[in-house]
Design a protein around this motif. Structure first.
Motif, PDB file in Angstrom:
ATOM      1  N   ALA A 148       2.527   5.987  -5.682  1.00 25.85           N
ATOM      2  CA  ALA A 148       2.167   6.126  -7.099  1.00 25.85           C
ATOM      3  C   ALA A 148       1.070   7.176  -7.267  1.00 25.85           C
ATOM      4  CB  ALA A 148       1.707   4.774  -7.656  1.00 25.85           C
ATOM      5  N   ALA A 149       0.084   7.149  -6.360  1.00 20.39           N
ATOM      6  CA  ALA A 149      -0.986   8.147  -6.406  1.00 20.39           C
ATOM      7  C   ALA A 149      -0.443   9.554  -6.158  1.00 20.39           C
ATOM      8  CB  ALA A 149      -2.060   7.808  -5.372  1.00 20.39           C
ATOM      9  N   ILE A 150       0.505   9.657  -5.222  1.00 24.13           N
ATOM     10  CA  ILE A 150       1.128  10.959  -4.937  1.00 24.13           C
ATOM     11  C   ILE A 150       1.886  11.474  -6.159  1.00 24.13           C
ATOM     12  CG2 ILE A 150       2.923  12.088  -3.569  1.00 24.13           C
ATOM     13  CD1 ILE A 150       2.079  10.304  -1.220  1.00 24.13           C
ATOM     14  N   VAL A 151       2.570  10.558  -6.856  1.00 20.31           N
ATOM     15  CA  VAL A 151       3.299  10.946  -8.072  1.00 20.31           C
ATOM     16  C   VAL A 151       2.327  11.499  -9.111  1.00 20.31           C
ATOM     17  CG1 VAL A 151       4.588  10.047 -10.056  1.00 20.31           C
ATOM     18  CG2 VAL A 151       5.255   9.403  -7.742  1.00 20.31           C
ATOM     19  N   LEU A 152       1.180  10.863  -9.264  1.00 20.38           N
ATOM     20  CA  LEU A 152       0.171  11.352 -10.211  1.00 20.38           C
ATOM     21  C   LEU A 152      -0.244  12.784  -9.877  1.00 20.38           C
ATOM     22  CD1 LEU A 152      -2.128   8.186 -10.520  1.00 20.38           C
ATOM     23  CD2 LEU A 152      -0.655   9.128 -12.304  1.00 20.38           C
ATOM     24  N   LEU A 153      -0.515  13.031  -8.599  1.00 17.97           N
ATOM     25  CA  LEU A 153      -0.960  14.358  -8.183  1.00 17.97           C
ATOM     26  C   LEU A 153       0.158  15.393  -8.306  1.00 17.97           C
ATOM     27  CD1 LEU A 153      -3.053  13.372  -5.019  1.00 17.97           C
ATOM     28  CD2 LEU A 153      -3.910  13.963  -7.299  1.00 17.97           C
ATOM     29  N   LEU A 154       1.362  15.009  -7.892  1.00 20.27           N
ATOM     30  CA  LEU A 154       2.491  15.940  -7.989  1.00 20.27           C
ATOM     31  C   LEU A 154       2.798  16.301  -9.439  1.00 20.27           C
ATOM     32  CD1 LEU A 154       5.107  14.717  -5.338  1.00 20.27           C
ATOM     33  CD2 LEU A 154       3.876  16.897  -5.381  1.00 20.27           C
ATOM     34  N   TRP A 170       0.825  -1.210   0.000  1.00 18.41           N
ATOM     35  CA  TRP A 170       0.000   0.000   0.000  1.00 18.41           C
ATOM     36  C   TRP A 170       0.856   1.255   0.000  1.00 18.41           C
ATOM     37  CZ3 TRP A 170      -4.429  -1.143  -1.655  1.00 18.41           C
ATOM     38  CH2 TRP A 170      -5.061  -2.341  -1.290  1.00 18.41           C
ATOM     39  N   LEU A 171       2.045   1.147   0.576  1.00 18.57           N
ATOM     40  CA  LEU A 171       2.952   2.295   0.579  1.00 18.57           C
ATOM     41  C   LEU A 171       3.336   2.683  -0.847  1.00 18.57           C
ATOM     42  CD1 LEU A 171       4.742   4.299   2.132  1.00 18.57           C
ATOM     43  CD2 LEU A 171       6.514   2.533   2.208  1.00 18.57           C
ATOM     44  N   PHE A 172       3.676   1.683  -1.668  1.00 15.92           N
ATOM     45  CA  PHE A 172       4.074   1.969  -3.048  1.00 15.92           C
ATOM     46  C   PHE A 172       2.892   2.452  -3.884  1.00 15.92           C
ATOM     47  CE2 PHE A 172       7.679  -1.069  -2.201  1.00 15.92           C
ATOM     48  CZ  PHE A 172       8.653  -0.089  -2.219  1.00 15.92           C
ATOM     49  N   VAL A 192       6.997 -11.206  -2.127  1.00 15.19           N
ATOM     50  CA  VAL A 192       7.878 -10.255  -2.799  1.00 15.19           C
ATOM     51  C   VAL A 192       7.364  -9.960  -4.206  1.00 15.19           C
ATOM     52  CG1 VAL A 192      10.252  -9.787  -3.517  1.00 15.19           C
ATOM     53  CG2 VAL A 192       9.818 -11.087  -1.440  1.00 15.19           C
ATOM     54  N   ILE A 193       6.833 -10.982  -4.877  1.00 17.40           N
ATOM     55  CA  ILE A 193       6.272 -10.775  -6.208  1.00 17.40           C
ATOM     56  C   ILE A 193       5.096  -9.805  -6.139  1.00 17.40           C
ATOM     57  CG2 ILE A 193       5.100 -11.895  -8.149  1.00 17.40           C
ATOM     58  CD1 ILE A 193       6.715 -14.379  -7.624  1.00 17.40           C
ATOM     59  N   VAL A 194       4.268  -9.965  -5.103  1.00 23.77           N
ATOM     60  CA  VAL A 194       3.147  -9.038  -4.894  1.00 23.77           C
ATOM     61  C   VAL A 194       3.675  -7.619  -4.692  1.00 23.77           C
ATOM     62  CG1 VAL A 194       1.234  -8.436  -3.371  1.00 23.77           C
ATOM     63  CG2 VAL A 194       1.666 -10.834  -3.946  1.00 23.77           C
ATOM     64  N   LEU A 195       4.726  -7.499  -3.894  1.00 25.02           N
ATOM     65  CA  LEU A 195       5.339  -6.192  -3.651  1.00 25.02           C
ATOM     66  C   LEU A 195       5.911  -5.612  -4.941  1.00 25.02           C
ATOM     67  CD1 LEU A 195       6.282  -4.011  -1.651  1.00 25.02           C
ATOM     68  CD2 LEU A 195       8.336  -5.391  -1.264  1.00 25.02           C
ATOM     69  N   PHE A 196       6.505  -6.489  -5.770  1.00 26.84           N
ATOM     70  CA  PHE A 196       7.089  -6.043  -7.038  1.00 26.84           C
ATOM     71  C   PHE A 196       6.040  -5.413  -7.951  1.00 26.84           C
ATOM     72  CE2 PHE A 196      11.238  -8.703  -7.522  1.00 26.84           C
ATOM     73  CZ  PHE A 196      11.785  -7.986  -6.475  1.00 26.84           C
ATOM     74  N   PHE A 197       4.806  -5.933  -7.920  1.00 25.84           N
ATOM     75  CA  PHE A 197       3.766  -5.346  -8.776  1.00 25.84           C
ATOM     76  C   PHE A 197       3.548  -3.880  -8.418  1.00 25.84           C
ATOM     77  CE2 PHE A 197      -0.660  -4.063  -9.351  1.00 25.84           C
ATOM     78  CZ  PHE A 197      -0.766  -4.192 -10.729  1.00 25.84           C
ATOM     79  N   ALA A 198       3.379  -3.606  -7.121  1.00 27.09           N
ATOM     80  CA  ALA A 198       3.150  -2.225  -6.697  1.00 27.09           C
ATOM     81  C   ALA A 198       4.389  -1.369  -6.960  1.00 27.09           C
ATOM     82  CB  ALA A 198       2.781  -2.189  -5.217  1.00 27.09           C
ATOM     83  N   ALA A 199       5.572  -1.937  -6.677  1.00 25.39           N
ATOM     84  CA  ALA A 199       6.812  -1.179  -6.860  1.00 25.39           C
ATOM     85  C   ALA A 199       7.051  -0.855  -8.333  1.00 25.39           C
ATOM     86  CB  ALA A 199       7.989  -1.968  -6.301  1.00 25.39           C
ATOM     87  N   GLY A 249      12.673  -3.254  -0.482  1.00 29.98           N
ATOM     88  CA  GLY A 249      11.666  -2.213  -0.313  1.00 29.98           C
ATOM     89  C   GLY A 249      12.275  -0.838  -0.130  1.00 29.98           C
ATOM     90  N   LEU A 250      13.293  -0.752   0.706  1.00 31.60           N
ATOM     91  CA  LEU A 250      13.940   0.537   0.961  1.00 31.60           C
ATOM     92  C   LEU A 250      14.673   1.029  -0.283  1.00 31.60           C
ATOM     93  CD1 LEU A 250      14.641   2.761   2.970  1.00 31.60           C
ATOM     94  CD2 LEU A 250      16.618   1.410   3.686  1.00 31.60           C
ATOM     95  N   TRP A 251      15.340   0.123  -0.997  1.00 31.66           N
ATOM     96  CA  TRP A 251      16.083   0.535  -2.191  1.00 31.66           C
ATOM     97  C   TRP A 251      15.120   0.955  -3.301  1.00 31.66           C
ATOM     98  CZ3 TRP A 251      20.012   2.983  -3.144  1.00 31.66           C
ATOM     99  CH2 TRP A 251      20.772   2.892  -4.307  1.00 31.66           C
ATOM    100  N   THR A 252      13.935   0.348  -3.348  1.00 36.93           N
ATOM    101  CA  THR A 252      12.929   0.762  -4.320  1.00 36.93           C
ATOM    102  C   THR A 252      12.545   2.215  -4.105  1.00 36.93           C
ATOM    103  OG1 THR A 252      12.051  -1.491  -4.406  1.00 36.93           O
ATOM    104  CG2 THR A 252      10.649   0.243  -5.276  1.00 36.93           C
ATOM    105  N   LEU A 253      12.500   2.635  -2.854  1.00 41.96           N
ATOM    106  CA  LEU A 253      12.153   4.022  -2.543  1.00 41.96           C
ATOM    107  C   LEU A 253      13.315   4.975  -2.790  1.00 41.96           C
ATOM    108  CD1 LEU A 253      10.203   3.550   0.817  1.00 41.96           C
ATOM    109  CD2 LEU A 253       9.240   4.145  -1.405  1.00 41.96           C
ATOM    110  N   MET A 254      14.524   4.557  -2.438  1.00 38.97           N
ATOM    111  CA  MET A 254      15.660   5.476  -2.449  1.00 38.97           C
ATOM    112  C   MET A 254      16.413   5.511  -3.772  1.00 38.97           C
ATOM    113  SD  MET A 254      17.180   4.989   1.413  1.00 38.97           S
ATOM    114  CE  MET A 254      17.730   6.704   1.511  1.00 38.97           C
ATOM    115  N   ALA A 255      16.445   4.393  -4.488  1.00 41.75           N
ATOM    116  CA  ALA A 255      17.244   4.322  -5.714  1.00 41.75           C
ATOM    117  C   ALA A 255      16.839   5.349  -6.771  1.00 41.75           C
ATOM    118  CB  ALA A 255      17.178   2.905  -6.296  1.00 41.75           C
TER     119      ALA A 255
END
Length: 524
Positions: A42-48, A36-38, A360-367, A421-427
């Motif tokens: 994604a929603a925040i990116v759309l608005l920004l 849900w974080l990712f 992790v695969i589920v997480l990859f979809f959102a990421a 997860g952290l590297w997905t956010l920071m990279a």
């Protein structure tokens, strides 16, 4: 007789530390599940993208001279592209295929019993003088077993210390610290290397669409790190924590043989020894065949220039080669020991080995959706350029920039203990920003490894923090979070200092992080 006046400050310091960690735990627990974080990001990116595009936000890319603008992702044209590209974003997500193909091979080696047997053989028969270093070294090398390493190494560390007459609590903590803190330090390429390399590649494409970070990008650094992390854990354990362990009285009921009844046994059976020898022979033969195939000048494993660069068959297919290697040695071991009796056992092992990876695969979809939107919007490139300009205006040298990035990652790892997860956010921000400051993605990724790994062992957010606490309570029922932190905080600091020193020495000498992985960008 103990000195009350000396004990009081120590108790006060621990109380303050506990308050800080309690705050971290409460703050981290308020974060949503990474899935849900990712999606929220994604929603925040759309608005920004809508707001910043309307405001005319832009930046000049110094590497191309082009002006980068923010794209409105909520426009009709962009939304069509977003919807149409959702499937492709997921299927082509770089870490996905790389990790799956490595894990298919690793699953056979793990489920056949080869990897657990290797870890046990490393620790079995160790002398009391070397037991701490051997357990620590086995822990840093155990990442090839993925998360299963925790369930093997933590009880194994306790058993090993008990076998030589030392406190098993210290053995459990040493094994946990080395396994978790040294998760990025490994003798071979593992699934984490594939994940981080894929994420770094996606982030690097914000600046250079042809740049590739391979799974072996940090191979040399990881191998040396394995010994440095083990040494840091050993020194802190022997110089300080062994005295702390001597003050802990184990519960009489739990200090008997009953404690180890359902633990791993360290001694190898004759069949396991034969299986390991056969696997070693198979590994040597596989390596020999690979060398023979790569030797000819026109080999399909070389690139067009005849070398072994990122575009060569060897580097481009390294994940498949590694996965196949694990696959072969796992089969050989299983056939010799009897854990594989029928060809159908092999695909079953591969399927079971992938089951723990499903979340992790589920997480990859959102990421994958978040990263795709982030890249489409141009926000990543604008942030990277503005960030690079800011650091440039400060006149900060590369050393200070890397130091700041290192501390930033370490703090982030207290809240998000998932390395991917952290590297997905920071990279998407760190990698392109550092590229514009002439720091290669491989350097940034190596920096991320040491910042992320060393603080995991003191974060209550880590799922294995509770696991190791459970093992401690088997030897002493009233062992609590304070007991565990009194061991892990010094170990975390030791790894942070030693591993950080190795990184900056490595960076200063200009030694490649791995095959074809330069220190600077563009490579000098």
């Amino acid at each position: 007789m103990s000195n009350p006046s000396a004990a009081a400050p120590a108790q006060g310091d621990l109380t303050r530390v506990m308050r800080v960690l309690l705050f971290i735990e409460k703050a981290g627990n308020k974060l949503p599940h990474p899935f849900w974080l990712f999606l929220s990001l994604a929603a925040i990116v759309l608005l920004l993208s809508k707001a910043l595009s309307a405001a005319g936000v832009q930046a000049d890319n110094p590497s191309t001279g082009e002006t980068v603008t923010v794209t409105d992702l909520l426009s009709a044209e962009s939304l069509r592209e977003v919807v149409a590209g959702a499937t492709e974003n997921f299927v082509t997500f770089p870490p996905l295929g790389l990790v799956l193909i490595v894990l298919l091979g690793v699953a056979v080696a793990e489920r056949s019993g080869l990897i657990p047997a290797v870890l046990r053989a490393t620790v079995a028969g160790a002398s009391p003088r070397w037991i701490t270093f051997i357990v620590a070294l086995a822990g840093t090398a155990s990442s090839i077993a993925s998360d299963a390493a925790y369930m093997v190494m933590i009880p194994l560390g306790g058993l090993a210390f008990r076998a030589v007459g030392r406190n098993p609590i210290l053995g459990c903590v040493v094994a946990y610290a080395a396994t978790s803190g040294g998760y990025s330090a490994a003798p071979f390429v593992n699934s984490l290397d594939a994940i981080l390399g894929g994420l770094s590649t996606s982030a690097a494409h914000i600046i250079d669409e042809n740049y590739v970070v391979t799974p072996v990008a940090n191979l040399y650094f990881n191998f040396v790190s394995m010994f440095v992390v083990a040494a840091a854990v050993t020194l802190m354990a022997e110089l300080l924590l062994s005295k702390r362990a001597d003050q802990i009285e184990l519960d009489p009921v739990e200090d008997g043989a009953d404690v180890a009844e359902d633990d791993l046994t360290m001694e190898l059976e004759p069949a396991e020894k034969r299986g390991m020898i056969a696997s070693l022979v198979a590994l040597v033969l596989c390596a020999g065949i690979l060398v023979a195939l790569a030797a000819p000048a026109g080999s399909f494993l070389r690139d067009e220039a005849g070398g072994f660069g990122p575009e060569s068959g060897l580097m481009a297919g390294i994940a498949a080669i590694i996965g196949f290697g694990f696959f072969i040695v796992g089969i050989v071991y299983g056939c010799v020991t009897g854990t594989i009796t029928h060809p159908s056992d092999i695909p079953e092992m591969m399927a079971k080995g992938l089951q723990p990876f499903v979340p992790v695969i589920v997480l990859f979809f959102a990421a994958s959706q978040f990263l795709a939107l982030f890249q489409m919007s141009g926000l990543g490139e604008v942030l990277a350029i503005r960030g690079a300009e800011y650091f440039g205006s400060l006149g900060a040298g590369t050393f200070l920039i890397l130091l700041g990035g290192w501390v930033l990652v370490a703090l982030g790892a207290l809240f998000i203990t998932s390395g991917s997860g952290l590297w997905t956010l920071m990279a998407p921000v760190l990698v392109p920003m550092f590229m514009l400051l002439s720091i290669s993605p491989e350097t940034t990724q190596a920096l991320y490894r040491i910042g992320d790994s060393t603080t995991n062992i003191i974060s209550p957010m880590s799922p294995y923090f509770v696991v190791v606490l459970g093992f401690l309570q088997r030897y002493k029922k009233d062992a609590g979070i304070g007991t565990l932190l009194s061991f892990t905080i010094p170990l975390s600091l030791a790894m942070f200092v030693f591993w950080g020193a190795l990184f900056f020495i490595w960076w200063a000498t200009g030694i490649p992080w791995g095959p074809g992985a330069a220190i600077d960008y563009p490579a000098q």
